[in-house]
Scaffold this active site. Structure first.
Site, PDB file in Angstrom:
ATOM      1  N   ALA A 265       0.497   5.114   6.728  1.00 36.86           N
ATOM      2  CA  ALA A 265      -0.186   5.807   5.631  1.00 36.86           C
ATOM      3  C   ALA A 265      -1.062   4.824   4.871  1.00 36.86           C
ATOM      4  O   ALA A 265      -2.182   5.162   4.468  1.00 36.86           O
ATOM      5  CB  ALA A 265       0.823   6.464   4.705  1.00 36.86           C
ATOM      6  N   PHE A 266      -0.585   3.597   4.690  1.00 38.78           N
ATOM      7  CA  PHE A 266      -1.386   2.618   3.962  1.00 38.78           C
ATOM      8  C   PHE A 266      -2.635   2.251   4.740  1.00 38.78           C
ATOM      9  O   PHE A 266      -3.703   2.042   4.153  1.00 38.78           O
ATOM     10  CB  PHE A 266      -0.577   1.377   3.593  1.00 38.78           C
ATOM     11  CG  PHE A 266      -1.306   0.545   2.576  1.00 38.78           C
ATOM     12  CD1 PHE A 266      -1.366   0.965   1.256  1.00 38.78           C
ATOM     13  CD2 PHE A 266      -1.971  -0.597   2.937  1.00 38.78           C
ATOM     14  CE1 PHE A 266      -2.081   0.241   0.318  1.00 38.78           C
ATOM     15  CE2 PHE A 266      -2.691  -1.329   2.012  1.00 38.78           C
ATOM     16  CZ  PHE A 266      -2.740  -0.911   0.696  1.00 38.78           C
TER      17      PHE A 266
ATOM     18  N   LEU B 203       5.363   6.438   1.226  1.00 34.53           N
ATOM     19  CA  LEU B 203       4.343   6.081   2.211  1.00 34.53           C
ATOM     20  C   LEU B 203       4.798   4.911   3.067  1.00 34.53           C
ATOM     21  O   LEU B 203       5.374   3.953   2.566  1.00 34.53           O
ATOM     22  CB  LEU B 203       3.035   5.722   1.501  1.00 34.53           C
ATOM     23  CG  LEU B 203       2.417   6.842   0.673  1.00 34.53           C
ATOM     24  CD1 LEU B 203       1.176   6.347  -0.046  1.00 34.53           C
ATOM     25  CD2 LEU B 203       2.086   8.041   1.536  1.00 34.53           C
ATOM     26  N   ASP B 204       4.482   5.001   4.348  1.00 28.69           N
ATOM     27  CA  ASP B 204       4.809   3.911   5.255  1.00 28.69           C
ATOM     28  C   ASP B 204       3.548   3.106   5.558  1.00 28.69           C
ATOM     29  O   ASP B 204       2.479   3.385   5.025  1.00 28.69           O
ATOM     30  CB  ASP B 204       5.455   4.449   6.538  1.00 28.69           C
ATOM     31  CG  ASP B 204       4.548   5.409   7.296  1.00 28.69           C
ATOM     32  OD1 ASP B 204       3.333   5.500   6.982  1.00 28.69           O
ATOM     33  OD2 ASP B 204       5.044   6.078   8.210  1.00 28.69           O
ATOM     34  N   SER B 205       3.674   2.127   6.436  1.00 27.28           N
ATOM     35  CA  SER B 205       2.534   1.258   6.719  1.00 27.28           C
ATOM     36  C   SER B 205       1.379   2.016   7.377  1.00 27.28           C
ATOM     37  O   SER B 205       0.220   1.693   7.147  1.00 27.28           O
ATOM     38  CB  SER B 205       2.968   0.078   7.594  1.00 27.28           C
ATOM     39  OG  SER B 205       3.537   0.546   8.799  1.00 27.28           O
TER      40      SER B 205
END
Length: 86
Positions: A44-45, A40-42
């Site tokens: 997605a967060f 997950l990347d930022s």
């Protein structure tokens, strides 16, 4: 809202699979697993953050979000916030 509402790994998994589009196999039931480990990347967060805010009715300040790196930290944070709201 239930008085004893608790945020569990299954709740987090539902958000990761349903909202972020992660495959069920990619979601690790390990408190030390990082969201980065799951690919997950930022962005997605941010989606996870929005889902938690919408479902549980509290905002997650960006400075708090920066400190949530693992599955365990996310679950602990949400449960702490739910307990504050009672």
């Amino acid at each position: 809202m239930a008085v004893d509402q608790k945020f569990t790994f299954e709740d987090l998994k539902r958000i990761l699979v349903g909202r972020v589009g992660l495959s069920e196999d990619a979601v690790k039931d390990d408190p030390n697993a990082t969201f980065e480990d799951m690919g997950l990347d930022s962005l997605a967060f941010v989606e996870i953050q929005l889902a938690m805010q919408q479902e549980y009715g509290f905002t997650i300040p960006d400075e708090d979000a920066q400190d949530i790196q693992t599955v365990g930290e996310a679950i602990d944070y949400v449960n702490r916030r739910l307990a504050e709201g009672e």
